[in-house]
Every structure is written in structure tokens, then in C-alpha cells.
Write an enzyme that holds these catalytic residues in place. Structure first.
Site, PDB file in Angstrom:
ATOM      1  N   ASP A  19       0.808  -1.225   0.000  1.00  0.00           N
ATOM      2  CA  ASP A  19       0.000   0.000   0.000  1.00  0.00           C
ATOM      3  C   ASP A  19       0.836   1.267   0.000  1.00  0.00           C
ATOM      4  O   ASP A  19       0.623   2.170  -0.809  1.00  0.00           O
ATOM      5  CB  ASP A  19      -0.916   0.068   1.233  1.00  0.00           C
ATOM      6  CG  ASP A  19      -1.918  -1.064   1.252  1.00  0.00           C
ATOM      7  OD1 ASP A  19      -1.892  -1.894   0.314  1.00  0.00           O
ATOM      8  OD2 ASP A  19      -2.705  -1.136   2.205  1.00  0.00           O
ATOM      9  N   ARG A  99       0.664   3.277  17.213  1.00  0.00           N
ATOM     10  CA  ARG A  99       0.341   4.370  16.296  1.00  0.00           C
ATOM     11  C   ARG A  99       0.795   5.732  16.795  1.00  0.00           C
ATOM     12  O   ARG A  99       1.398   6.501  16.049  1.00  0.00           O
ATOM     13  CB  ARG A  99      -1.157   4.386  15.946  1.00  0.00           C
ATOM     14  CG  ARG A  99      -1.652   3.239  15.029  1.00  0.00           C
ATOM     15  CD  ARG A  99      -0.614   2.746  14.090  1.00  0.00           C
ATOM     16  NE  ARG A  99      -1.054   1.758  13.127  1.00  0.00           N
ATOM     17  CZ  ARG A  99      -0.488   0.568  12.970  1.00  0.00           C
ATOM     18  NH1 ARG A  99       0.502   0.184  13.769  1.00  0.00           N
ATOM     19  NH2 ARG A  99      -0.885  -0.254  12.029  1.00  0.00           N
ATOM     20  N   ASP A 128      -6.800   2.790  12.810  1.00  0.00           N
ATOM     21  CA  ASP A 128      -5.464   3.380  12.679  1.00  0.00           C
ATOM     22  C   ASP A 128      -5.488   4.779  12.073  1.00  0.00           C
ATOM     23  O   ASP A 128      -4.717   5.647  12.472  1.00  0.00           O
ATOM     24  CB  ASP A 128      -4.558   2.451  11.865  1.00  0.00           C
ATOM     25  CG  ASP A 128      -4.229   1.168  12.624  1.00  0.00           C
ATOM     26  OD1 ASP A 128      -4.229   1.224  13.876  1.00  0.00           O
ATOM     27  OD2 ASP A 128      -3.991   0.130  11.985  1.00  0.00           O
ATOM     28  N   SER A 180      -4.599  -9.625   6.910  1.00  0.00           N
ATOM     29  CA  SER A 180      -3.685  -8.496   7.083  1.00  0.00           C
ATOM     30  C   SER A 180      -3.066  -8.574   8.479  1.00  0.00           C
ATOM     31  O   SER A 180      -3.733  -8.982   9.432  1.00  0.00           O
ATOM     32  CB  SER A 180      -4.490  -7.205   6.885  1.00  0.00           C
ATOM     33  OG  SER A 180      -4.187  -6.284   7.898  1.00  0.00           O
TER      34      SER A 180
HETATM   35  N1  ARG Z   1      -7.806  -4.117  15.486  1.00  0.00           N
HETATM   36  C1  ARG Z   1      -6.577  -3.744  16.059  1.00  0.00           C
HETATM   37  C2  ARG Z   1      -6.608  -2.302  16.486  1.00  0.00           C
HETATM   38  O1  ARG Z   1      -7.431  -1.568  16.020  1.00  0.00           O
HETATM   39  C3  ARG Z   1      -5.408  -4.051  15.158  1.00  0.00           C
HETATM   40  C4  ARG Z   1      -5.233  -3.139  13.994  1.00  0.00           C
HETATM   41  C5  ARG Z   1      -4.140  -3.605  13.103  1.00  0.00           C
HETATM   42  N2  ARG Z   1      -3.835  -2.682  12.081  1.00  0.00           N
HETATM   43  C6  ARG Z   1      -3.470  -3.043  10.843  1.00  0.00           C
HETATM   44  N3  ARG Z   1      -3.238  -2.074  10.005  1.00  0.00           N
HETATM   45  N4  ARG Z   1      -3.387  -4.290  10.462  1.00  0.00           N
HETATM   46  O2  ARG Z   1      -5.821  -1.880  17.277  1.00  0.00           O
END
Ligand code: ARG
Length: 402
Positions: A19, A99, A128, A180
Site C-alpha cells: 500500500d 500508532r 489506525d 492483514s
Molecule cells: N484491530 C486492532 C486495532 O485496532 C489491530 C489493527 C491492526 N492494524 C493493521 N493495520 N493491520 O488496534
């Protein structure tokens, strides 16, 4: 739509994956300005150095790499441990904690480079994007944020691959996975793809940090974790630096099948989503920390803190790391950790973490008081008056509302 003069420099939160590789060229084509790729190392075990040439081919003028591992552990993971922050009683916040530290590193590069826009590769359906953008709003409030997933026509992974092929972007050679994932020092998450159907049983080979409980050793591993003011500082008597401490614990606990979970969580955007996680060190450290708190923190503080844990997790999950509320929570939590110093021995066995020995020079556990035998301090007769007054409202209600 070309918008040639809008920005002069854009810093991209770059991961080296498909991406963000596409994003570099897409930005170049759309904004026709200088693009700087920035990788933030939070322990995802990636060979960043290989990316120096690639980013240039894909449209960036340079790659900046920031090692944020130590900061991630000491400024993000440790506060979460001290708070026992667990989202919806299950999620150890691995991505949610990473993040803001990534965003902070990117914000610093934006300032250093004197850029006027910042870009991230998070999709429009997840948490995110919120975490990145709230952090940017708090740290670099006047910088324009670009989120290509909310702008371009690419809708799926297949679209992204086609775009890459069409534009001659080298697709990163990673083992293609039917889901993912997001990895760092604290966890690996697996979501989407085959995991979207709650009935899917995924393959054992998906996991990278843990063995299954079935294939864990038949003999338990005993481990002692030492804390100082709520912060883990040593394992089995050996003082370890923060990154090493987490890495060592991930290995030991992972080898005992600890730290896997398969949950449904509520995203802030209103979607219930399934996440499979592995976070071996997290499970062990939270358990040990809570055991130590149980002997070193007084009842009222402990019980109030327990309420706060889920709220702390909720605001971190929802992207409010750099908020007043979170800062105020931290002030409370730090105060509570003043005496959370001592050693906790745990038994790790086939996916279980079992507490065994607790020891602290600040322990409030008073064996002479807790005893079922006669003691000097506690007068059984005092209990009678106490119970009468404690139960008085109940008695009155019962008398008048019959
Ligand atoms: N669901 C989890 C969260 O919101 C994991 C997110 C993982 N992010 C990703 N881009 N694969 O914290």
C-alpha cells in the site's frame, strides 16, 4: 485531478509494504512535489536498509528511518502495563499503542524537513487512521493530512496489485498472506481476509511468536519478574534493558504457548471486527504486575484503579493518546505505582500463566493479621458493631418497605 502547486513537501508514514509503495507514486503523480518516505521501527523486524533504493524508484526523494523501539517500550508499553490497560477486557492494544509513537516520529520528521503535508496508508474503515490523525492534530496542528485510501479509486488489494503492475512498482516480496497483519515488539495482529468469517479455523502456521499450547513443553517454566515502581526491570534476577526485556519475555512465554487470542472487538467507527492476536510478553507482564499490585496497593486505590483501567484502554484504543484526559490518567497511575516494587514468580505452562510466589518490601499483606489463628491486632468483637452499622440501611429499608 492534478493539483500541482498545493504542497511543496509531503512526508509519508512508509512501511515498505504494498500500500505505502503505491502511495509514493500516487502522491508524486497527484501532487507533483517532493515526497519523503519515513519508516518508523517499532520492532517489526523489517530490513529497512533494503528500502533506500526502492523508495527512490517509487517516487520519493529519500527515505528516513527512525528507531523508536526504546521509546515505544518505555513511553507507551510501560504506561499501559502500569495502568493494566486492556480494551474490552481482552485486547492488549499492540497496534493502538504503536500508532502514536509512529505518528510522533513522523511529526518530528515533518518539522525537520519543513514539510507542509503528512500522509499515512491506513484505510478508511479502521482505527489506525483515527490514531494517526489525532496524533498529527495534537502534534503538528497546521499540517495538512493526506489519507489516499479515502481519496483514490483503489478499493481492494487486487486493485492495489494491478496499480503496482501498471505503474511498474516493484511489489514487495513478502509471503502472501490471506489476512492483514501488523507486527511490533508488543504483538502481532491478524485481521481481515479469511478471518472475516467467524467460523474460519485458521492454520496453525499463521502464528509467529507463539507455539500452540499442545506443542509447548510438558514441563513448566518458572520465571521471576522484578518490578520497580510498576516498571519491569529484571527477569530471573538479571536486569535487562527495556527492548531486551520485552524480547526475552516474548521468547520464553511464546515457547510456552502463551499469548494467543481470537476475539471480536468494537472499532471506533462502529464495526465489530474479528482480531486474532499474539502477545506473549504482554500476558505475562500484565499478570505479574497485577499480582504485585494486589499486595502493594491499598484496597480503595486498587479498586478505583481497576475502574480506570478499562477507560484508559478505551481512550488509547480510540486514538486519544495525546489528550489531557490520558495525561491526567497517567498522573493518577504513576502515583499508584509508588510502592509497586518487588518480585513475582510465575509458572508458565501450556498456554497458562499461573501465579506462584509474591514478594515485596512494601507488601501490605500482613500474615499475622490474615491468619485464622488468634492475633493481637484484630478484635473479633469489633466486627459486630461494624456489621451493624454497615447493614443499617438494609435493615431500615426492610423494616419500612415491607
Ligand atoms: N484491530 C486492532 C486495532 O485496532 C489491530 C489493527 C491492526 N492494524 C493493521 N493495520 N493491520 O488496534
Amino acid at each position: 485531478m492534478k493539483n500541482k502547486s498545493k504542497f511543496k513537501k509531503i512526508v509519508v508514514a512508509y512501511s515498505g509494504g504494498l500500500d505505502t509503495s503505491i502511495i509514493l507514486l500516487w502522491l508524486k503523480e497527484h501532487y507533483n512535489c517532493e515526497i519523503i518516505a519515513c519508516c518508523v521501527d517499532v520492532g517489526q523486524h523489517q530490513q529497512f536498509k533494503k528500502l533506500y533504493d526502492k523508495v527512490k524508484k517509487d517516487g520519493a526523494s529519500k527515505l528516513r528511518i527512525v528507531d523508536a523501539k526504546e521509546e515505544f517500550v518505555t513511553e507507551y508499553i510501560y504506561p499501559a502495563i502500569m495502568a493494566n490497560a486492556l480494551y474490552e477486557d481482552k485486547y492488549y492494544l499492540g497496534s493502538a499503542l504503536s500508532r502514536p509513537v509512529i505518528a510522533k516520529a513522523i511529526a518530528n520528521i515533518v518539522k525537520e524537513e519543513n514539510a507542509d503535508a503528512v500522509c499515512h496508508g491506513a484505510t478508511g474503515k479502521g482505527n489506525d487512521q483515527i490514531r494517526f490523525e489525532l496524533a498529527f492534530k495534537a502534534l503538528i496542528p497546521n499540517i495538512k493530512i493526506i489519507a489516499p485510501w479515502r481519496e483514490w479509486n483503489i478499493q481492494s488489494r487486487a486493485d492495489a496489485i494491478n496499480y503496482a503492475k501498471e505503474k511498474n512498482i516493484e511489489i514487495p516480496i513478502t509471503k502472501s498472506k490471506p489476512y492483514s497483519s501488523d507486527a511490533n515488539l508488543w504483538h502481532i495482529s491478524y485481521e481481515g481476509g479469511i478471518l472475516e468469517n467467524l467460523k474460519t479455523k485458521y492454520d496453525e502456521s499463521m502464528f509467529e511468536m507463539t507455539v500452540s499450547p499442545e506443542s509447548a513443553p510438558d514441563k513448566p517454566t518458572y520465571i521471576t519478574i522484578m518490578f520497580e515502581r510498576g516498571i519491569p526491570v529484571a527477569i530471573n534476577g538479571e536486569k535487562l534493558q527495556p527492548i531486551e526485556l520485552i524480547s526475552v519475555l516474548n521468547k520464553i512465554a511464546g515457547a510456552n504457548g502463551i499469548g494467543r487470542m481470537d476475539i471480536v472487538e468494537d472499532r471506533l467507527v462502529g464495526i465489530k471486527s474479528r482480531g486474532v492476536y499474539e502477545c506473549p510478553a504482554a500476558v505475562v507482564l500484565y499478570t505479574a504486575h497485577k499480582e504485585l499490585e494486589s499486595i502493594t496497593i491499598d484496597r480503595d486505590t486498587l479498586q478505583f484503579k481497576h475502574f480506570l483501567s478499562s477507560e484508559y484502554a478505551r481512550i488509547v484504543y480510540n486514538g486519544l493518546w495525546f489528550s489531557n484526559l490520558k495525561e491526567a490518567f497517567d498522573a493518577f497511575v504513576i502515583t499508584t505505582q509508588k510502592y509497586v516494587t518487588g518480585d513475582i514468580e510465575l509458572k508458565l505452562y501450556k498456554g497458562n500463566v499461573i501465579s506462584s510466589v509474591k514478594n515485596s518490601k512494601f507488601s501490605l499483606y500482613f500474615e499475622k493479621l490474615a491468619t485464622f489463628e488468634k492475633d493481637e491486632m484484630y478484635n473479633h468483637k469489633d466486627a459486630e458493631g461494624f456489621i451493624n452499622l454497615w447493614g443499617l440501611p438494609l435493615k431500615i429499608q426492610s423494616m419500612f418497605r415491607k
